[in-house]
Design a protein around this motif. Structure first.
Motif, PDB file in Angstrom:
ATOM      1  N   THR A 527       3.724  32.667  22.121  1.00 38.22           N
ATOM      2  CA  THR A 527       2.470  32.265  21.481  1.00 38.22           C
ATOM      3  C   THR A 527       2.681  31.077  20.557  1.00 38.22           C
ATOM      4  O   THR A 527       3.810  30.719  20.192  1.00 38.22           O
ATOM      5  CB  THR A 527       1.868  33.430  20.675  1.00 38.22           C
ATOM      6  OG1 THR A 527       2.703  33.740  19.559  1.00 38.22           O
ATOM      7  CG2 THR A 527       1.705  34.665  21.554  1.00 38.22           C
ATOM      8  N   THR A 528       1.570  30.456  20.145  1.00 39.92           N
ATOM      9  CA  THR A 528       1.617  29.153  19.487  1.00 39.92           C
ATOM     10  C   THR A 528       1.792  29.211  17.976  1.00 39.92           C
ATOM     11  O   THR A 528       2.261  28.241  17.376  1.00 39.92           O
ATOM     12  CB  THR A 528       0.314  28.403  19.770  1.00 39.92           C
ATOM     13  OG1 THR A 528      -0.805  29.172  19.275  1.00 39.92           O
ATOM     14  CG2 THR A 528       0.132  28.153  21.255  1.00 39.92           C
ATOM     15  N   ASN A 529       1.399  30.298  17.341  1.00 41.78           N
ATOM     16  CA  ASN A 529       1.410  30.356  15.878  1.00 41.78           C
ATOM     17  C   ASN A 529       2.697  31.001  15.379  1.00 41.78           C
ATOM     18  O   ASN A 529       3.454  31.593  16.170  1.00 41.78           O
ATOM     19  CB  ASN A 529       0.187  31.114  15.367  1.00 41.78           C
ATOM     20  CG  ASN A 529      -0.323  30.571  14.049  1.00 41.78           C
ATOM     21  OD1 ASN A 529       0.418  29.950  13.287  1.00 41.78           O
ATOM     22  ND2 ASN A 529      -1.598  30.798  13.771  1.00 41.78           N
ATOM     23  N   ASP A 545      -0.299  28.338  28.998  1.00 36.31           N
ATOM     24  CA  ASP A 545       0.560  28.209  30.167  1.00 36.31           C
ATOM     25  C   ASP A 545       1.424  26.966  29.986  1.00 36.31           C
ATOM     26  O   ASP A 545       1.362  26.282  28.948  1.00 36.31           O
ATOM     27  CB  ASP A 545      -0.253  28.169  31.466  1.00 36.31           C
ATOM     28  CG  ASP A 545      -1.201  26.978  31.547  1.00 36.31           C
ATOM     29  OD1 ASP A 545      -0.961  25.952  30.875  1.00 36.31           O
ATOM     30  OD2 ASP A 545      -2.193  27.069  32.295  1.00 36.31           O
ATOM     31  N   HIS A 546       2.250  26.644  30.975  1.00 38.57           N
ATOM     32  CA  HIS A 546       3.209  25.565  30.784  1.00 38.57           C
ATOM     33  C   HIS A 546       2.554  24.186  30.714  1.00 38.57           C
ATOM     34  O   HIS A 546       3.178  23.217  30.295  1.00 38.57           O
ATOM     35  CB  HIS A 546       4.248  25.586  31.909  1.00 38.57           C
ATOM     36  CG  HIS A 546       3.716  25.224  33.258  1.00 38.57           C
ATOM     37  ND1 HIS A 546       3.077  26.140  34.074  1.00 38.57           N
ATOM     38  CD2 HIS A 546       3.707  24.050  33.938  1.00 38.57           C
ATOM     39  CE1 HIS A 546       2.706  25.540  35.203  1.00 38.57           C
ATOM     40  NE2 HIS A 546       3.071  24.288  35.139  1.00 38.57           N
ATOM     41  N   PHE A 711      -5.498  24.603  14.614  1.00 41.92           N
ATOM     42  CA  PHE A 711      -4.938  25.294  13.438  1.00 41.92           C
ATOM     43  C   PHE A 711      -4.020  26.440  13.834  1.00 41.92           C
ATOM     44  O   PHE A 711      -3.204  26.890  13.014  1.00 41.92           O
ATOM     45  CB  PHE A 711      -6.067  25.815  12.547  1.00 41.92           C
ATOM     46  CG  PHE A 711      -6.886  26.916  13.174  1.00 41.92           C
ATOM     47  CD1 PHE A 711      -6.504  28.245  13.077  1.00 41.92           C
ATOM     48  CD2 PHE A 711      -8.034  26.621  13.896  1.00 41.92           C
ATOM     49  CE1 PHE A 711      -7.257  29.258  13.663  1.00 41.92           C
ATOM     50  CE2 PHE A 711      -8.794  27.623  14.480  1.00 41.92           C
ATOM     51  CZ  PHE A 711      -8.401  28.943  14.369  1.00 41.92           C
ATOM     52  N   ALA A 712      -4.144  26.952  15.077  1.00 38.81           N
ATOM     53  CA  ALA A 712      -3.319  28.076  15.525  1.00 38.81           C
ATOM     54  C   ALA A 712      -2.060  27.614  16.242  1.00 38.81           C
ATOM     55  O   ALA A 712      -1.361  28.424  16.848  1.00 38.81           O
ATOM     56  CB  ALA A 712      -4.127  28.989  16.437  1.00 38.81           C
ATOM     57  N   VAL A 713      -1.749  26.320  16.182  1.00 36.28           N
ATOM     58  CA  VAL A 713      -0.587  25.767  16.868  1.00 36.28           C
ATOM     59  C   VAL A 713       0.433  25.284  15.838  1.00 36.28           C
ATOM     60  O   VAL A 713       0.091  24.536  14.910  1.00 36.28           O
ATOM     61  CB  VAL A 713      -0.997  24.589  17.782  1.00 36.28           C
ATOM     62  CG1 VAL A 713       0.237  23.961  18.439  1.00 36.28           C
ATOM     63  CG2 VAL A 713      -1.986  25.057  18.832  1.00 36.28           C
ATOM     64  N   PHE A 719       7.535  27.235  21.873  1.00 38.05           N
ATOM     65  CA  PHE A 719       6.632  28.181  22.527  1.00 38.05           C
ATOM     66  C   PHE A 719       6.253  27.649  23.894  1.00 38.05           C
ATOM     67  O   PHE A 719       6.373  26.442  24.178  1.00 38.05           O
ATOM     68  CB  PHE A 719       5.378  28.429  21.673  1.00 38.05           C
ATOM     69  CG  PHE A 719       4.559  27.197  21.377  1.00 38.05           C
ATOM     70  CD1 PHE A 719       3.608  26.719  22.270  1.00 38.05           C
ATOM     71  CD2 PHE A 719       4.740  26.514  20.179  1.00 38.05           C
ATOM     72  CE1 PHE A 719       2.851  25.599  21.991  1.00 38.05           C
ATOM     73  CE2 PHE A 719       3.987  25.384  19.894  1.00 38.05           C
ATOM     74  CZ  PHE A 719       3.034  24.919  20.803  1.00 38.05           C
ATOM     75  N   VAL A 720       5.811  28.541  24.755  1.00 36.29           N
ATOM     76  CA  VAL A 720       5.387  28.155  26.091  1.00 36.29           C
ATOM     77  C   VAL A 720       4.209  27.185  25.983  1.00 36.29           C
ATOM     78  O   VAL A 720       3.206  27.485  25.335  1.00 36.29           O
ATOM     79  CB  VAL A 720       4.964  29.389  26.915  1.00 36.29           C
ATOM     80  CG1 VAL A 720       4.368  28.959  28.257  1.00 36.29           C
ATOM     81  CG2 VAL A 720       6.142  30.331  27.111  1.00 36.29           C
ATOM     82  N   GLY A 721       4.344  26.014  26.605  1.00 34.49           N
ATOM     83  CA  GLY A 721       3.290  25.012  26.584  1.00 34.49           C
ATOM     84  C   GLY A 721       3.471  23.931  25.540  1.00 34.49           C
ATOM     85  O   GLY A 721       2.710  22.952  25.523  1.00 34.49           O
ATOM     86  N   ARG A 722       4.479  24.072  24.668  1.00 30.96           N
ATOM     87  CA  ARG A 722       4.642  23.082  23.587  1.00 30.96           C
ATOM     88  C   ARG A 722       4.921  21.690  24.130  1.00 30.96           C
ATOM     89  O   ARG A 722       4.357  20.694  23.665  1.00 30.96           O
ATOM     90  CB  ARG A 722       5.768  23.494  22.642  1.00 30.96           C
ATOM     91  CG  ARG A 722       5.905  22.549  21.445  1.00 30.96           C
ATOM     92  CD  ARG A 722       7.091  22.882  20.574  1.00 30.96           C
ATOM     93  NE  ARG A 722       8.358  22.577  21.236  1.00 30.96           N
ATOM     94  CZ  ARG A 722       9.533  22.493  20.597  1.00 30.96           C
ATOM     95  NH1 ARG A 722       9.584  22.711  19.283  1.00 30.96           N
ATOM     96  NH2 ARG A 722      10.645  22.236  21.258  1.00 30.96           N
TER      97      ARG A 722
END
Length: 820
Positions: A527-529, A545-546, A711-713, A719-722
């Motif tokens: 997750t992003t946070n 996702d990626h 704001f949630a990143v 993280f996956v997708g960064r």
């Protein structure tokens, strides 16, 4: 036949597609075009017409649907088949489509369909009866009020399209083998390894079931559930008509829908083909459909074609003759009951099974959507995800309670019966209900709850017990459509939440328990946070996702060092996490064994604090914190969260104590004037705060910055997708999820309407609800980046409704009401 172990990492994986109908042929073409050329397509019947639904399909392609995904599938089918030929004959004939209205209700629905078309990029317009007569001279103009004309719709020649794609796939290395009946699916270590047939075994890294109404049969061989119900559908051709004599073209007029009587029409040179959904549902057992028999090949009927039942046809024939008087001088020449597939929600079933990795479903797909589905599945297999959102079709979307054979049969039959009905976006299917109820259901019934349904759950939308609170509210009159499945009581419940305190049943929201030594590292990576907080912290975060697309949004509560409660959305979230979880992480869906009450409003603390010895003050129990405590006799996990923009808590306990929890809160709140409130008020309140709903406001087609969730990143963590997000500048976006306020206090829209910027369709509404606190309808829409104050129009049922781009959050921007 020699076999080697499965290897999904091969540069050119071995793919076996089961079914050489329109989906299987389209998929072979799409896969080989992407470089996966080791493709074998198997079918039990003889090519080029092996006997499935494709072999008898009338080929109608109407692109417009309330589903953006289905519309995009259909648009690609038109685009692709329009570019294909077989033996010099085009695979698609763009004669157009014409949907007729003979009632005012249907005419209003056609205006809404025109809105869908504009939202999803399909050309179409609502026309008058005279224009309908020009397009279809055989109709009786006096019974027609108007029509919806879509000039780019038309007829797909399904068998020709199969041939054309087959030939292209074969030229790239694929092979097609007919008269091969699948008798088994081999597996090892949780992965598919081969397909067994009566003529040999075919090693495979990936197997795709594109078997149509035989899908459940193939699924059983693989140990994979395929939730579809085959049903027979009547189709007939007339004798030659004098009015069509001398014609050489197969069809020159638009395909015609007479949905008020569940009928459609198309030309067959000098005859008319007629399909009917007006008859009783005729379910077919897929396990009883005869397989292809080589010994009986010359005498065997097409497996997908059942005998015509004249008694079911008679009422429809009278309606046909009423609409088309020329049919009164002719009779039906031939007819049959053709079998095809319905799911409980009418959508396809797509994706890879987690129970058997490498086993894919591409089932319950009509010719209309076939090429689009094949492209999506091919992208999924080759690239790891489709290029468009397919969550409505994901094979994981059905709950366990929705997978029983009885449920699938009943809901599939109902989908057949309602295929041409005017369906409101909130309208639930009627049966079987109730199926899933929260522990509070008995109390909700006593309060006069008006239940709708989602995910099998009974969900209160308002309570008749609150009717007196609506007396004297100055609400604008609603049009008949927006007033369906709505009550002014919702406004009263929203007001009570803003001014007092209300109880909301949040039980249907999915809850996952994630435990184990690796739980923190796993969730933080997925997750992003930032989840590396002390126990007691709650975090809003995203699953990507990626490519950086939003798969879901989550609330993650760290209840202990190695124990987390995750608030998720669909079963796909559980599936995604289980696919990626290491051995030291355990994930369980605890939704059915637990329940939740949201206690929200300015007096929420006054209600809850006397019930517990723990300090529920803002200083001791801050926003986005969690605490285990007791409320009276009930152990609860209390989370300081609010999706309505007011002070309060989500209170969780086990299902066996749910009723005691409700009664405890209700009794304690009597002196405060507590009420129960429903989802209609909830949706209004959450939109006033700008809280997003995954699957509606954003999907994996959108990244966090576009969706207003940057704001949630935390880009400084892994993280996956960064990596995908790194190339995107948060402040330089071509499109945004944009808040709109309708200018007219009396205007209402519901969602999926086109938004016009400078008179041009430029986006579409996702969520909308009247904001009772604001005195305006709130709509969120995907639009090009626009400045606050920009004037736009939303097209609602043919009317252009003025709206203005607003700043968010629209209500309580300083968050003072929640953080007190």
């Amino acid at each position: 036949m020699s076999r080697t172990p499965s290897s999904s990492s091969n540069a050119n994986p071995r793919v076996v597609v089961i079914g050489a109908g329109i989906v299987g042929c389209s998929l072979a073409d799409e896969l080989t075009a992407r470089g996966w050329t080791d493709v074998t397509v198997l079918d039990q019947g003889p090519l080029p017409a092996p006997g499935g639904s494709t072999s008898h399909a009338p080929g109608l392609v109407f692109q417009t649907s309330p589903s953006r995904t289905l519309t995009r599938f259909a648009r690609y089918t038109v685009e692709k088949f329009g570019s294909l030929e077989a033996d010099g004959v085009p695979c698609f004939q763009p004669v157009g489509g014409l949907e007729l209205a003979t009632t005012q209700e249907r005419l209003a629905e056609l205006h809404r369909r025109a809105g869908y078309a504009a939202s999803w990029g399909v050309r179409g317009e609502v026309v008058g009866a005279a224009r309908c007569k020009e397009l279809w001279p055989l109709i009786d103009e006096s019974v027609v009020l108007g029509g919806f004309h879509t000039p780019d719709d038309g007829l797909a020649r399904a068998l020709l399209a199969c041939r054309a794609q087959l030939e292209r796939a074969v030229a790239r290395g694929a092979r097609f083998l007919d008269r091969h009946t699948v008798t088994g699916i081999e597996k090892e270590g949780g992965r598919v390894t081969a397909v067994v047939t009566d003529r040999g075994t075919f090693p495979a890294d990936h197997v795709v079931s594109a078997a149509g109404f035989w899908g459940p049969v193939i699924g059983r061989l693989a140990g994979v559930d395929v939730p579809l119900q085959p049903l027979a559908h009547q189709y007939a051709k007339t004798e030659p008509l004098a009015e069509l004599s001398g014609r050489r073209r197969e069809a020159s007029r638009p395909i015609l829908r007479f949905q008020d009587r569940d009928l459609y029409f198309r030309e067959h040179t000098d005859r008319i083909g007629i399909g009917s959904y007006a008859h009783r549902p005729l379910p077919v057992d897929p396990f009883a459909v005869p397989s292809y028999d080589e010994a009986r090949a010359r005498t065997m009927d097409m497996p997908s074609s059942y005998p015509f039942t004249p008694e079911d046809w008679a009422p429809s024939w009278e309606e046909c003759r009423r609409l088309l008087p020329a049919l009164r001088a002719t009779e039906i020449d031939t007819g049959f009951n053709g079998v095809f597939s319905f799911t409980p929600d009418g959508m396809p079933v797509l994706g890879e099974s987690r129970a058997l990795r490498g086993f894919w479903l591409a089932e319950a797909v009509w010719v209309t959507h076939s090429a689009g589905v094949a492209k999506a599945v091919a992208e999924w297999m080759v690239n790891g995800r489709p290029s468009l959102d397919v969550h409505e079709c994901d094979l994981t979307r059905f709950e366990e309670a929705q997978r029983s054979p009885a449920y699938i049969r009943e809901r599939g039959s109902q989908q057949f019966a309602e295929v041409y009905d005017v369906i409101h976006p909130l309208q639930p299917l009627a049966h079987p209900r109730p199926l899933r109820v929260s522990p509070f259901h008995a109390r909700q019934e006593q309060l006069g709850a008006s239940f709708l349904e989602g995910g099998g759950w009974e969900r209160p939308h308002w309570y008749e017990a609150n009717a007196a609170l609506a007396d004297g509210l100055d609400l604008p009159a609603r049009d008949a459509w927006s007033a369906r499945h709505w009550s002014p009581i919702a406004a009263a419940e929203a007001r009570a939440t803003r001014e007092n305190v209300a109880l909301y049943d949040m039980t249907p929201l999915r809850r996952l328990e994630v435990t184990g030594p690796g739980a923190l590292d796993f969730l933080d990576r997925m997750t992003t946070n930032n989840l590396r907080k002390k126990p007691g912290a709650v975090t809003y975060t995203l699953l990507l996702d990626h490519t950086g697309g939003i798969r879901s949004d989550l609330t993650v509560a760290r209840l202990a060092p190695d124990r987390f409660q995750v608030g998720a959305n669909s079963p796909a979230d559980l599936d995604w996490l289980l696919r990626h979880a290491p051995d030291d992480v355990h994930i369980a869906d605890i939704t059915s064994g637990t329940c939740c009450v949201g206690v929200w409003g300015p007096l929420a603390r006054d209600l809850v604090q006397p019930l517990t010895q723990d300090d529920f003050s803002h200083e001791a129990f801050g926003y986005f914190r969690a605490k285990r405590t007791y409320l009276g006799h009930v152990p609860v996990t209390a989370m300081r969260l609010s999706y309505v923009g007011e002070l309060g808590w989500e209170l969780y306990t086990t299902a066996d104590l749910g009723l005691r929890l409700w009664d405890t809160l209700w009794e304690a709140g009597r002196h405060l004037g507590v009420i129960a409130a429903g989802r209609s008020a909830f949706n209004s309140l959450r939109l006033e705060k700008g809280y997003r709903a995954w699957g509606v406001d954003m999907t994996d087609e959108h990244d966090p910055y576009e969706a207003g969730l940057g704001f949630a990143v935390r880009p400084d963590k892994d993280f996956v997708g960064r990596d995908a997000l790194r190339s995107r500048a948060p402040g330089d976006l071509a499109r945004r999820l944009t808040p709109l306020l309708l200018d007219d206090p009396a205007a209402v829209v519901l969602g999926k309407e086109p938004v016009l910027v400078d008179g041009t369709p430029s986006g579409y509404v996702t969520s909308a609800s009247y904001g009772y606190t604001l005195g305006r309808c709130v709509a969120y829409a995907w639009l090009p980046t626009l400045a606050s104050g920009t004037a736009v129009h939303i097209e609602y049922a043919g009317e252009k409704v003025p709206a203005t781009v607003a700043d968010e959050p629209l209500f309580d921007p300083k968050m003072t009401r929640i953080r007190r």
